[in-house]
Design a protein around this motif. Structure first.
Motif, PDB file in Angstrom:
ATOM      1  N   ILE B 245       0.811  -1.335  -0.014  1.00 13.22           N
ATOM      2  CA  ILE B 245       0.076  -0.068   0.052  1.00 13.22           C
ATOM      3  C   ILE B 245       0.837   1.331   0.038  1.00 13.22           C
ATOM      4  CG2 ILE B 245      -1.984  -0.897   1.105  1.00 13.22           C
ATOM      5  CD1 ILE B 245      -1.135   0.115   3.624  1.00 13.22           C
ATOM      6  N   ASP B 246       0.082   2.308  -0.356  1.00 11.33           N
ATOM      7  CA  ASP B 246       0.768   3.616  -0.550  1.00 11.33           C
ATOM      8  C   ASP B 246       0.332   4.475   0.638  1.00 11.33           C
ATOM      9  OD1 ASP B 246       2.645   2.912  -2.698  1.00 11.33           O
ATOM     10  OD2 ASP B 246       0.958   3.734  -4.070  1.00 11.33           O
ATOM     11  N   ALA B 247      -0.953   4.271   0.969  1.00 14.34           N
ATOM     12  CA  ALA B 247      -1.577   5.330   1.908  1.00 14.34           C
ATOM     13  C   ALA B 247      -2.571   4.543   2.753  1.00 14.34           C
ATOM     14  CB  ALA B 247      -2.351   6.448   1.331  1.00 14.34           C
ATOM     15  N   ALA B 248      -2.794   4.768   4.020  1.00 18.06           N
ATOM     16  CA  ALA B 248      -3.838   4.395   4.928  1.00 18.06           C
ATOM     17  C   ALA B 248      -4.236   5.046   5.922  1.00 18.06           C
ATOM     18  CB  ALA B 248      -3.112   3.083   5.755  1.00 18.06           C
ATOM     19  N   CYS B 249      -5.687   4.910   6.107  1.00 19.66           N
ATOM     20  CA  CYS B 249      -6.193   5.646   7.379  1.00 19.66           C
ATOM     21  C   CYS B 249      -6.116   4.532   8.654  1.00 19.66           C
ATOM     22  CB  CYS B 249      -7.752   5.556   7.335  1.00 19.66           C
ATOM     23  SG  CYS B 249      -8.377   6.467   8.646  1.00 19.66           S
ATOM     24  N   THR B 250      -4.878   4.840   9.647  1.00 20.24           N
ATOM     25  CA  THR B 250      -4.664   4.004  10.515  1.00 20.24           C
ATOM     26  C   THR B 250      -4.068   4.891  11.985  1.00 20.24           C
ATOM     27  OG1 THR B 250      -3.176   2.093  11.094  1.00 20.24           O
ATOM     28  CG2 THR B 250      -2.423   3.959   9.750  1.00 20.24           C
ATOM     29  N   ILE B 251      -4.221   4.093  12.953  1.00 22.33           N
ATOM     30  CA  ILE B 251      -3.567   4.636  14.206  1.00 22.33           C
ATOM     31  C   ILE B 251      -2.129   4.966  13.955  1.00 22.33           C
ATOM     32  CG2 ILE B 251      -3.284   4.309  16.533  1.00 22.33           C
ATOM     33  CD1 ILE B 251      -5.637   2.433  16.530  1.00 22.33           C
ATOM     34  N   SER B 252      -1.841   6.305  14.518  1.00 15.42           N
ATOM     35  CA  SER B 252      -0.525   6.476  14.153  1.00 15.42           C
ATOM     36  C   SER B 252       0.744   5.568  14.532  1.00 15.42           C
ATOM     37  CB  SER B 252      -0.216   7.979  14.903  1.00 15.42           C
ATOM     38  OG  SER B 252      -0.515   8.077  16.215  1.00 15.42           O
ATOM     39  N   THR B 253       0.294   4.967  15.835  1.00 13.59           N
ATOM     40  CA  THR B 253       1.256   3.861  16.184  1.00 13.59           C
ATOM     41  C   THR B 253       1.670   2.890  15.349  1.00 13.59           C
ATOM     42  OG1 THR B 253       0.130   4.199  18.446  1.00 13.59           O
ATOM     43  CG2 THR B 253       1.703   2.303  18.196  1.00 13.59           C
ATOM     44  N   ASN B 254       0.567   2.365  14.445  1.00 11.23           N
ATOM     45  CA  ASN B 254       0.995   1.381  13.389  1.00 11.23           C
ATOM     46  C   ASN B 254       2.132   2.057  12.238  1.00 11.23           C
ATOM     47  OD1 ASN B 254      -0.681  -0.424  14.570  1.00 11.23           O
ATOM     48  ND2 ASN B 254      -2.427   0.484  13.620  1.00 11.23           N
ATOM     49  N   ALA B 255       1.635   3.071  12.112  1.00  8.91           N
ATOM     50  CA  ALA B 255       2.546   3.813  10.997  1.00  8.91           C
ATOM     51  C   ALA B 255       3.906   4.030  11.663  1.00  8.91           C
ATOM     52  CB  ALA B 255       2.254   5.057  10.554  1.00  8.91           C
ATOM     53  N   ARG B 256       3.965   4.669  12.930  1.00 12.24           N
ATOM     54  CA  ARG B 256       5.391   4.749  13.514  1.00 12.24           C
ATOM     55  C   ARG B 256       6.170   3.428  13.385  1.00 12.24           C
ATOM     56  NH1 ARG B 256       6.427   5.820  19.503  1.00 12.24           N
ATOM     57  NH2 ARG B 256       8.166   7.085  19.486  1.00 12.24           N
ATOM     58  N   GLU B 257       5.342   2.465  13.896  1.00  5.38           N
ATOM     59  CA  GLU B 257       5.801   1.097  14.148  1.00  5.38           C
ATOM     60  C   GLU B 257       6.673   0.631  12.652  1.00  5.38           C
ATOM     61  OE1 GLU B 257       6.539  -0.211  16.893  1.00  5.38           O
ATOM     62  OE2 GLU B 257       7.195  -2.140  16.172  1.00  5.38           O
ATOM     63  N   ALA B 258       6.131   0.964  11.738  1.00  5.30           N
ATOM     64  CA  ALA B 258       6.507   0.659  10.450  1.00  5.30           C
ATOM     65  C   ALA B 258       7.839   1.514  10.034  1.00  5.30           C
ATOM     66  CB  ALA B 258       5.776   0.864   9.195  1.00  5.30           C
ATOM     67  N   LYS B 259       7.845   2.783  10.450  1.00  8.42           N
ATOM     68  CA  LYS B 259       8.807   3.734  10.462  1.00  8.42           C
ATOM     69  C   LYS B 259      10.103   3.164  11.193  1.00  8.42           C
ATOM     70  CE  LYS B 259       9.698   8.584  10.351  1.00  8.42           C
ATOM     71  NZ  LYS B 259       9.135   9.763  10.774  1.00  8.42           N
ATOM     72  N   LYS B 260       9.715   2.866  12.137  1.00  6.68           N
ATOM     73  CA  LYS B 260      10.946   2.011  13.282  1.00  6.68           C
ATOM     74  C   LYS B 260      11.720   1.005  12.726  1.00  6.68           C
ATOM     75  CE  LYS B 260       9.162   3.060  17.809  1.00  6.68           C
ATOM     76  NZ  LYS B 260       8.472   2.519  18.967  1.00  6.68           N
ATOM     77  N   ASN B 261      10.748   0.304  11.871  1.00  8.68           N
ATOM     78  CA  ASN B 261      11.355  -0.999  11.001  1.00  8.68           C
ATOM     79  C   ASN B 261      11.859  -0.467   9.838  1.00  8.68           C
ATOM     80  OD1 ASN B 261      10.583  -2.632  12.973  1.00  8.68           O
ATOM     81  ND2 ASN B 261       8.695  -3.209  12.247  1.00  8.68           N
ATOM     82  N   GLY B 262      12.256   0.773   9.559  1.00 11.14           N
ATOM     83  CA  GLY B 262      13.136   1.165   8.421  1.00 11.14           C
ATOM     84  C   GLY B 262      12.064   1.573   7.069  1.00 11.14           C
ATOM     85  N   ILE B 263      10.889   1.577   7.201  1.00 15.11           N
ATOM     86  CA  ILE B 263      10.044   1.937   6.306  1.00 15.11           C
ATOM     87  C   ILE B 263      10.162   3.450   6.275  1.00 15.11           C
ATOM     88  CG2 ILE B 263       7.853   1.669   4.982  1.00 15.11           C
ATOM     89  CD1 ILE B 263       9.654  -0.897   5.332  1.00 15.11           C
ATOM     90  N   ASP B 264      10.171   4.249   4.751  1.00  8.89           N
ATOM     91  CA  ASP B 264       9.896   5.512   4.639  1.00  8.89           C
ATOM     92  C   ASP B 264       8.251   5.916   4.670  1.00  8.89           C
ATOM     93  OD1 ASP B 264      10.369   8.343   4.262  1.00  8.89           O
ATOM     94  OD2 ASP B 264      10.792   7.985   2.000  1.00  8.89           O
ATOM     95  N   ILE B 265       8.090   6.502   5.771  1.00 12.74           N
ATOM     96  CA  ILE B 265       6.663   6.674   5.990  1.00 12.74           C
ATOM     97  C   ILE B 265       6.366   7.924   6.959  1.00 12.74           C
ATOM     98  CG2 ILE B 265       6.380   5.217   7.925  1.00 12.74           C
ATOM     99  CD1 ILE B 265       3.731   4.172   6.917  1.00 12.74           C
ATOM    100  N   LYS B 266       5.330   8.589   6.595  1.00 11.71           N
ATOM    101  CA  LYS B 266       4.987   9.959   7.001  1.00 11.71           C
ATOM    102  C   LYS B 266       3.573   9.684   7.296  1.00 11.71           C
ATOM    103  CE  LYS B 266       8.803  12.909   5.446  1.00 11.71           C
ATOM    104  NZ  LYS B 266       9.069  13.903   4.557  1.00 11.71           N
ATOM    105  N   TRP B 267       3.022  10.790   7.853  1.00 20.41           N
ATOM    106  CA  TRP B 267       1.702  11.036   8.470  1.00 20.41           C
ATOM    107  C   TRP B 267       1.175  12.255   8.566  1.00 20.41           C
ATOM    108  CZ3 TRP B 267       4.719   7.909  11.426  1.00 20.41           C
ATOM    109  CH2 TRP B 267       5.082   8.489  12.580  1.00 20.41           C
ATOM    110  N   VAL B 268      -0.114  12.669   8.163  1.00 19.52           N
ATOM    111  CA  VAL B 268      -0.794  13.817   8.439  1.00 19.52           C
ATOM    112  C   VAL B 268      -2.018  13.701   8.990  1.00 19.52           C
ATOM    113  CG1 VAL B 268       0.412  15.064   6.572  1.00 19.52           C
ATOM    114  CG2 VAL B 268      -1.713  13.857   5.816  1.00 19.52           C
TER     115      VAL B 268
END
Lengths: 314, 371
Positions: B245-268
């Motif tokens: 996926i390229d985008a998702a409506c999700t709790i920021s914790t999940n996006a932050r977790e992916a970021k911690k795992n090295g994925i380039d991801i941001k949120w707004v």
């Protein structure tokens, strides 16, 4: 003359005593009840299932009060009205039924040659390899297998990586109806082979040899000898596959990407997501009814196949 | 070393550990702020069972609350990872049948917990001493007393891969309707988190919730044409990591977790706003008195600054106790609202309204997505 001591050994006396005790506990006149006694555990189990169904039936006639999250005291058919009137449930029911039928047809087509080769091969190595390949998936649960497909068919999975080597951009292979059906066929294949093999083994090999010696091409032999005689196996395997596919939960949940729910997923949602046990029970009963009707229809049209009960007709 | 001297060493070590535990326990009790710390305490159970979400969620709870509670009281904490939706009927059945419930503490969404409170299966937590130090966020809206204590808030952000948005961050939920994102978007499988911003994006008003949500359904129908993936918390992290996926409506914790795992991801938080909700802790009725006491003390402990700081650093979410500092990577982040101004962009609907209408919203969302 006194009888030798060894003429009536001690173990015989013990057996006599045990027989006398058994006759005291279970007199000979109770003999007719022995079959029922042997059936008792199974009847108890079925009885518990029936009790569960009665409870589910009771719950299906109660609605959820969302101000207290308790079920209504009074009975109503409101849940059945919802189940039959909401387009969501019609769409899911149709998808499940169609999916179960497609999976059954494809699985039988794939299972038949597998079972035939496994039964007829003269090579013990081939038979062993086929048996190992057949039983191996049973040691791996359905959920693990579904996750395996996520790894293989994902955007960064093995298949897309292989396609990438020849310049093909990644293709979305997962999270659609066909991915669910593919997973189900792979899951059902061993069941179908296991049901077909005994039926194929029961076909005398000499019949096929005789047909061949009378000039029949193998296609004609297959069509007029093997296929008709394998019908009980095909019916039995078909029934098992269609009922298991119709009620499956894991494959649609994991490979469907959330938009390819089957009836079991809808039931889960009602019980665990919206806490509406009434509607969940209604859908569960309807699933039982649809499954039973389907099985009844197959019994009526094709017979019970290898699942037939009673002695064979002469 | 002789057997005897070995034994003597073991005894000395054991006695030292016992002594240390006693000193630690006493120090802990005083820092917990329990007025009754030195009063007669009920018998301690060997362990308390806390239902939790797995992965980084449980790790954070363990690091922030459970481990420090065990260190202070000597009571072991077992985390039961049964899904929140699946533990609910088990707890309800246990309470209805007068059995001891299968868990001591339920870490739950406030919406789910409100259902249990309305059903009357939750213990009242109004007497927790640390409640007086909490913000208004800790109090469940629309319920009497404290059948649940909210412990933090969270935002359903629009998380995205910057690589897929070369012209800059998406500004609106409508940006996801661009055909190039077809099959590359993810939403929760019951639509949670998306209903309210969809109402605004569809041209409706938040005041019309729940009476008229047609704009939300119209917008969700448009989103359906994009063939979104529908999943739950762990799916989002996995899908981002696997490039699904390229985008998702999700709790920021999940996006932050992916970021911690090295994925380039941001949120707004897009211009239409994003849903803000809370999770909380509650105790089912039917526990023996001593276990109830210590279960309450566990929740009381979770409301200390020290416990909240470590727990919520892990989750990247704002707590309910003043003095908890945001993690360095989330200072001024829209998913970590701390000011009144930050909350203006967030959508909060009372749990009671959500609970009473959730089933219908869920069915509507499913009907659109499954149709």
């Amino acid at each position: 003359m006194r009888a030798a001591k060894s003429a009536y050994p001690l173990r015989w006396r013990i057996m006599d005593a045990m027989e006398a005790f058994a006759a005291f506990i279970w007199p000979a006149r109770f003999g007719r009840a022995i079959p029922w006694l042997m059936l008792a555990p199974a009847l108890l189990l079925v009885g518990l299932l029936v009790l569960g169904l009665i409870q589910i039936g009771d719950a299906s006639l109660r609605t959820l009060d969302t101000t207290t999250f308790l079920m209504s005291e009074s009975y109503t058919f409101a849940n059945y009205q919802r189940a039959f009137s909401e387009s969501l449930f019609a769409a899911i029911a149709w998808r499940s039924l169609l999916g179960a039928l497609i999976v059954t047809v494809i699985t039988l087509i794939l299972a038949f040659p597998y079972a035939y080769v496994m039964v007829r091969t003269t090579s013990s190595i081939t038979r062993k390899l086929l048996l190992i390949a057949l039983f191996l998936p049973f040691f791996i649960g359905q959920v693990v297998r579904a996750y395996g497909w996520l790894i293989i068919l994902g955007n960064q999975g093995m298949v897309n990586e292989a396609l990438g080597l020849v310049g093909v951009a990644p293709i979305r292979l997962l999270y659609n109806y066909w991915a669910v059906l593919f997973g189900l066929v792979q899951y059902m294949l061993p069941f179908a082979v296991l049901m077909l093999a005994p039926a194929l083994m029961a076909i005398p090999e000499e019949l096929e040899a005789a047909a061949g010696s009378l000039g029949a091409h193998w296609v004609a032999t297959f069509r007029h000898i093997v296929l008709p005689l394998a019908r009980p196996g095909l019916v039995g395997a078909g029934l098992v596959v269609v009922t298991l596919s119709l009620t499956d939960f894991a494959m649609p949940a994991i490979l469907g990407g959330g938009s390819q729910d089957f009836i079991a997923n809808a039931i889960y949602d009602q019980f665990f997501r919206t806490s509406d046990q009434g509607l969940g029970s209604t859908l569960a009963l309807l699933l039982v009814a649809v499954g039973s009707l389907l099985v009844g229809l197959v019994f009526t049209v094709f017979g019970a196949g290898t699942l037939a009960m009673g002695r064979a007709r002469r | 070393m002789s057997e005897k001297s070995e034994m003597s060493l073991m005894l000395r070590r054991r006695r030292f550990l016992q002594g240390a535990a006693t000193i630690g326990g006493a120090a802990g009790l005083s820092s917990l702020g329990w007025s009754s710390a030195f009063a007669q305490e009920p018998e301690k159970p060997a362990e308390l069972i806390v239902r939790a979400w797995g992965g980084s969620w449980m790790d954070s709870l363990k690091a922030g609350v459970s481990d420090s509670f065990t260190a202070k009281t000597g009571i072991a904490i077992r985390h039961d990872l049964t899904e929140d939706n699946e533990i609910q009927p088990k707890v309800w059945a246990a309470v209805a049948q007068g059995r001891v419930p299968p868990i001591h503490i339920n870490w739950d969404t406030t919406t789910n917990a409100t259902k249990s409170a309305l059903r009357g299966v939750t213990e009242d937590l109004s007497d927790l001493s640390n409640l007086k130090n909490t913000t208004d966020l800790a109090k469940p809206v629309g319920l009497d007393g404290y059948p649940i204590v909210n412990t933090y808030g969270y935002v359903y952000v629009l998380a995205y891969r910057p690589e897929a948005f070369p012209n800059g961050a998406p500004k609106s939920w409508k940006d996801l309707l661009d055909p190039k994102y077809k099959g590359r978007i993810a939403l929760y499988n019951d639509g949670i988190g998306f209903h309210f911003p969809a109402q605004v994006a569809g041209g409706g008003k938040l005041e019309d919730i729940p009476a008229n949500m047609q704009p939300a359904w119209d917008f969700i129908a448009k989103m359906k044409e994009q063939q979104p993936l529908l999943g739950e918390d762990p799916d989002f992290t996995t899908w981002f990591q696997k490039g699904e996926i390229d985008a998702a409506c999700t709790i920021s914790t999940n996006a932050r977790e992916a970021k911690k795992n090295g994925i380039d991801i941001k949120w707004v938080v897009p211009e239409e706003g994003a849903k803000f909700d809370t999770d909380g802790l509650w105790i089912p009725k039917g526990l023996p008195a001593n276990e109830l006491y210590w279960a309450k003390e566990y929740i009381n402990h979770s409301l200390t600054v020290e416990a909240q700081q470590i727990w919520l650093d892990g989750l990247g979410l704002p707590g309910v106790v003043p003095g908890v500092k945001p993690p360095a990577d989330l200072v001024d982040d829209p998913s970590y609202p701390t000011t009144e101004d930050a909350f203006k962009h967030l959508i909060r609907v009372s749990s009671k309204v959500q609970v009473e209408n959730e089933s219908e919203w869920f069915s509507k969302f499913k009907a659109i997505m499954q149709g």
